[in-house]
Write a protein that holds these residues in place. Structure first.
Motif, PDB file in Angstrom:
ATOM      1  N   ARG A  93      -7.822  -4.369 -10.522  1.00  0.00           N
ATOM      2  CA  ARG A  93      -7.776  -3.308 -11.521  1.00  0.00           C
ATOM      3  C   ARG A  93      -7.263  -2.089 -10.787  1.00  0.00           C
ATOM      4  O   ARG A  93      -7.800  -1.725  -9.740  1.00  0.00           O
ATOM      5  CB  ARG A  93      -9.148  -3.019 -12.099  1.00  0.00           C
ATOM      6  CG  ARG A  93      -9.092  -1.847 -13.049  1.00  0.00           C
ATOM      7  CD  ARG A  93     -10.412  -1.569 -13.718  1.00  0.00           C
ATOM      8  NE  ARG A  93     -10.276  -0.326 -14.460  1.00  0.00           N
ATOM      9  CZ  ARG A  93     -11.242   0.522 -14.617  1.00  0.00           C
ATOM     10  NH1 ARG A  93     -12.436   0.297 -14.110  1.00  0.00           N
ATOM     11  NH2 ARG A  93     -11.047   1.622 -15.303  1.00  0.00           N
ATOM     12  N   VAL A  94      -6.257  -1.467 -11.297  1.00  0.00           N
ATOM     13  CA  VAL A  94      -5.720  -0.270 -10.677  1.00  0.00           C
ATOM     14  C   VAL A  94      -6.543   0.913 -11.173  1.00  0.00           C
ATOM     15  O   VAL A  94      -6.635   1.163 -12.373  1.00  0.00           O
ATOM     16  CB  VAL A  94      -4.216  -0.097 -10.994  1.00  0.00           C
ATOM     17  CG1 VAL A  94      -3.705   1.209 -10.424  1.00  0.00           C
ATOM     18  CG2 VAL A  94      -3.431  -1.277 -10.454  1.00  0.00           C
ATOM     19  N   PHE A  95      -7.163   1.621 -10.238  1.00  0.00           N
ATOM     20  CA  PHE A  95      -8.006   2.767 -10.578  1.00  0.00           C
ATOM     21  C   PHE A  95      -7.218   4.069 -10.581  1.00  0.00           C
ATOM     22  O   PHE A  95      -7.701   5.070 -11.079  1.00  0.00           O
ATOM     23  CB  PHE A  95      -9.168   2.861  -9.585  1.00  0.00           C
ATOM     24  CG  PHE A  95     -10.149   1.743  -9.740  1.00  0.00           C
ATOM     25  CD1 PHE A  95     -11.267   1.894 -10.539  1.00  0.00           C
ATOM     26  CD2 PHE A  95      -9.951   0.531  -9.102  1.00  0.00           C
ATOM     27  CE1 PHE A  95     -12.178   0.863 -10.687  1.00  0.00           C
ATOM     28  CE2 PHE A  95     -10.851  -0.506  -9.245  1.00  0.00           C
ATOM     29  CZ  PHE A  95     -11.972  -0.344 -10.042  1.00  0.00           C
ATOM     30  N   GLY A  96      -6.069   4.055 -10.002  1.00  0.00           N
ATOM     31  CA  GLY A  96      -5.238   5.253  -9.983  1.00  0.00           C
ATOM     32  C   GLY A  96      -4.043   5.043  -9.076  1.00  0.00           C
ATOM     33  O   GLY A  96      -4.040   4.143  -8.238  1.00  0.00           O
ATOM     34  N   PRO A  97      -3.043   5.878  -9.231  1.00  0.00           N
ATOM     35  CA  PRO A  97      -1.837   5.712  -8.426  1.00  0.00           C
ATOM     36  C   PRO A  97      -1.914   6.405  -7.061  1.00  0.00           C
ATOM     37  O   PRO A  97      -1.003   6.284  -6.261  1.00  0.00           O
ATOM     38  CB  PRO A  97      -0.764   6.362  -9.300  1.00  0.00           C
ATOM     39  CG  PRO A  97      -1.503   7.433 -10.031  1.00  0.00           C
ATOM     40  CD  PRO A  97      -2.877   6.867 -10.291  1.00  0.00           C
ATOM     41  N   GLN A  98      -2.999   7.137  -6.793  1.00  0.00           N
ATOM     42  CA  GLN A  98      -3.082   7.889  -5.545  1.00  0.00           C
ATOM     43  C   GLN A  98      -3.097   6.959  -4.338  1.00  0.00           C
ATOM     44  O   GLN A  98      -3.595   5.849  -4.394  1.00  0.00           O
ATOM     45  CB  GLN A  98      -4.351   8.750  -5.497  1.00  0.00           C
ATOM     46  CG  GLN A  98      -4.425   9.791  -6.562  1.00  0.00           C
ATOM     47  CD  GLN A  98      -5.076   9.288  -7.838  1.00  0.00           C
ATOM     48  OE1 GLN A  98      -5.284   8.102  -8.048  1.00  0.00           O
ATOM     49  NE2 GLN A  98      -5.380  10.213  -8.727  1.00  0.00           N
ATOM     50  N   ARG A  99      -2.562   7.475  -3.249  1.00  0.00           N
ATOM     51  CA  ARG A  99      -2.616   6.769  -1.982  1.00  0.00           C
ATOM     52  C   ARG A  99      -2.663   7.812  -0.868  1.00  0.00           C
ATOM     53  O   ARG A  99      -2.319   8.979  -1.076  1.00  0.00           O
ATOM     54  CB  ARG A  99      -1.450   5.809  -1.807  1.00  0.00           C
ATOM     55  CG  ARG A  99      -0.106   6.427  -1.856  1.00  0.00           C
ATOM     56  CD  ARG A  99       1.020   5.379  -1.874  1.00  0.00           C
ATOM     57  NE  ARG A  99       2.299   6.041  -2.009  1.00  0.00           N
ATOM     58  CZ  ARG A  99       3.006   6.523  -0.993  1.00  0.00           C
ATOM     59  NH1 ARG A  99       2.568   6.403   0.233  1.00  0.00           N
ATOM     60  NH2 ARG A  99       4.153   7.132  -1.193  1.00  0.00           N
ATOM     61  N   ALA A 100      -3.128   7.398   0.276  1.00  0.00           N
ATOM     62  CA  ALA A 100      -3.263   8.326   1.397  1.00  0.00           C
ATOM     63  C   ALA A 100      -3.111   7.576   2.714  1.00  0.00           C
ATOM     64  O   ALA A 100      -3.308   6.361   2.778  1.00  0.00           O
ATOM     65  CB  ALA A 100      -4.623   9.014   1.354  1.00  0.00           C
ATOM     66  N   GLU A 101      -2.734   8.315   3.741  1.00  0.00           N
ATOM     67  CA  GLU A 101      -2.679   7.787   5.099  1.00  0.00           C
ATOM     68  C   GLU A 101      -3.553   8.673   5.977  1.00  0.00           C
ATOM     69  O   GLU A 101      -3.593   9.888   5.804  1.00  0.00           O
ATOM     70  CB  GLU A 101      -1.255   7.793   5.664  1.00  0.00           C
ATOM     71  CG  GLU A 101      -0.451   6.572   5.296  1.00  0.00           C
ATOM     72  CD  GLU A 101       0.254   6.768   3.967  1.00  0.00           C
ATOM     73  OE1 GLU A 101       0.691   7.896   3.713  1.00  0.00           O
ATOM     74  OE2 GLU A 101       0.351   5.811   3.187  1.00  0.00           O
ATOM     75  N   VAL A 102      -4.233   8.027   6.905  1.00  0.00           N
ATOM     76  CA  VAL A 102      -5.075   8.726   7.869  1.00  0.00           C
ATOM     77  C   VAL A 102      -4.676   8.223   9.246  1.00  0.00           C
ATOM     78  O   VAL A 102      -4.585   7.013   9.467  1.00  0.00           O
ATOM     79  CB  VAL A 102      -6.573   8.435   7.606  1.00  0.00           C
ATOM     80  CG1 VAL A 102      -7.444   9.069   8.677  1.00  0.00           C
ATOM     81  CG2 VAL A 102      -6.980   8.906   6.226  1.00  0.00           C
ATOM     82  N   SER A 103      -4.431   9.151  10.166  1.00  0.00           N
ATOM     83  CA  SER A 103      -4.096   8.748  11.528  1.00  0.00           C
ATOM     84  C   SER A 103      -4.663   9.760  12.511  1.00  0.00           C
ATOM     85  O   SER A 103      -4.931  10.907  12.159  1.00  0.00           O
ATOM     86  CB  SER A 103      -2.580   8.631  11.703  1.00  0.00           C
ATOM     87  OG  SER A 103      -1.969   9.886  11.487  1.00  0.00           O
ATOM     88  N   GLY A 104      -4.859   9.305  13.732  1.00  0.00           N
ATOM     89  CA  GLY A 104      -5.380  10.172  14.781  1.00  0.00           C
ATOM     90  C   GLY A 104      -6.543   9.523  15.498  1.00  0.00           C
ATOM     91  O   GLY A 104      -6.568   8.307  15.680  1.00  0.00           O
ATOM     92  N   LEU A 105      -7.516  10.357  15.891  1.00  0.00           N
ATOM     93  CA  LEU A 105      -8.697   9.872  16.596  1.00  0.00           C
ATOM     94  C   LEU A 105      -9.904   9.912  15.677  1.00  0.00           C
ATOM     95  O   LEU A 105     -10.187  10.930  15.057  1.00  0.00           O
ATOM     96  CB  LEU A 105      -9.002  10.761  17.804  1.00  0.00           C
ATOM     97  CG  LEU A 105      -8.102  10.647  19.011  1.00  0.00           C
ATOM     98  CD1 LEU A 105      -8.503  11.673  20.066  1.00  0.00           C
ATOM     99  CD2 LEU A 105      -8.161   9.252  19.600  1.00  0.00           C
ATOM    100  N   LEU A 106     -10.619   8.813  15.614  1.00  0.00           N
ATOM    101  CA  LEU A 106     -11.866   8.738  14.863  1.00  0.00           C
ATOM    102  C   LEU A 106     -12.945   8.328  15.857  1.00  0.00           C
ATOM    103  O   LEU A 106     -12.911   7.206  16.380  1.00  0.00           O
ATOM    104  CB  LEU A 106     -11.774   7.728  13.718  1.00  0.00           C
ATOM    105  CG  LEU A 106     -13.043   7.505  12.912  1.00  0.00           C
ATOM    106  CD1 LEU A 106     -13.481   8.792  12.216  1.00  0.00           C
ATOM    107  CD2 LEU A 106     -12.849   6.414  11.889  1.00  0.00           C
ATOM    108  N   ALA A 107     -13.850   9.246  16.143  1.00  0.00           N
ATOM    109  CA  ALA A 107     -14.904   9.017  17.142  1.00  0.00           C
ATOM    110  C   ALA A 107     -14.295   8.559  18.468  1.00  0.00           C
ATOM    111  O   ALA A 107     -14.807   7.662  19.125  1.00  0.00           O
ATOM    112  CB  ALA A 107     -15.929   8.025  16.627  1.00  0.00           C
ATOM    113  N   GLY A 108     -13.173   9.183  18.833  1.00  0.00           N
ATOM    114  CA  GLY A 108     -12.525   8.886  20.100  1.00  0.00           C
ATOM    115  C   GLY A 108     -11.641   7.658  20.121  1.00  0.00           C
ATOM    116  O   GLY A 108     -11.068   7.324  21.149  1.00  0.00           O
ATOM    117  N   VAL A 109     -11.504   6.969  18.998  1.00  0.00           N
ATOM    118  CA  VAL A 109     -10.688   5.752  18.915  1.00  0.00           C
ATOM    119  C   VAL A 109      -9.441   6.045  18.082  1.00  0.00           C
ATOM    120  O   VAL A 109      -9.535   6.614  16.990  1.00  0.00           O
ATOM    121  CB  VAL A 109     -11.499   4.595  18.270  1.00  0.00           C
ATOM    122  CG1 VAL A 109     -10.639   3.362  18.094  1.00  0.00           C
ATOM    123  CG2 VAL A 109     -12.736   4.292  19.088  1.00  0.00           C
TER     124      VAL A 109
END
Length: 132
Positions: free
Chosen positions: A91-107
């Motif tokens: 089921r498509v809840f919406g057309p939004q999308r996102a990207e996340v990059s970088g360090l998360l808790a040092g990883v």
């Protein structure tokens, strides 16, 4: 009592105060271990919003850094996509999308988010404050 003898009596107290101040003074804060670039895409165009987010201390260019960092601290595993065996209904809840990059808790991380099925929607909602 002369000024000189009064000053001599204060010198040990001042030395103790200075030593305690050096011990109790806050140390320089280390660089945040979470430094992310968040790009939220408009369904009809290029990047609609892009933020830089740091946590511990919370900051960056994100308009609600504390709320975004709280969401990440509450569910850091959200960065991982659902396993291929996950039972997600289409089921498509919406057309939004996102990207996340970088360090998360040092990883080092790089992840994509969308709202194309129930599992992806759960990820989206868990980090809702992150999207700004």
């Amino acid at each position: 009592m002369s000024v000189t003898s009064s000053a001599r009596g204060l010198l040990p107290a001042l030395a103790v105060t200075a030593a305690l101040g050096a011990v109790l003074a806050p140390t320089a804060t280390a660089a945040p271990t979470t430094e992310l670039t968040i790009s939220v895409h408009d369904p009809l165009g290029p990047v609609a919003r892009e933020y830089r987010l740091t946590c511990d201390p919370d900051g960056g260019t994100h308009p609600r850094a504390r709320a975004a960092c709280d969401a990440i601290r509450t569910s850091p595993g959200t960065i991982e996509p659902p396993p291929p065996t996950a039972n997600c209904y289409d089921r498509v809840f919406g057309p939004q999308r996102a990207e996340v990059s970088g360090l998360l808790a040092g990883v080092e991380v790089a992840a994509s988010f969308s709202r194309v099925n129930s599992c992806e929607e759960d990820r989206w909602q868990a980090w809702l404050p992150v999207w700004g």
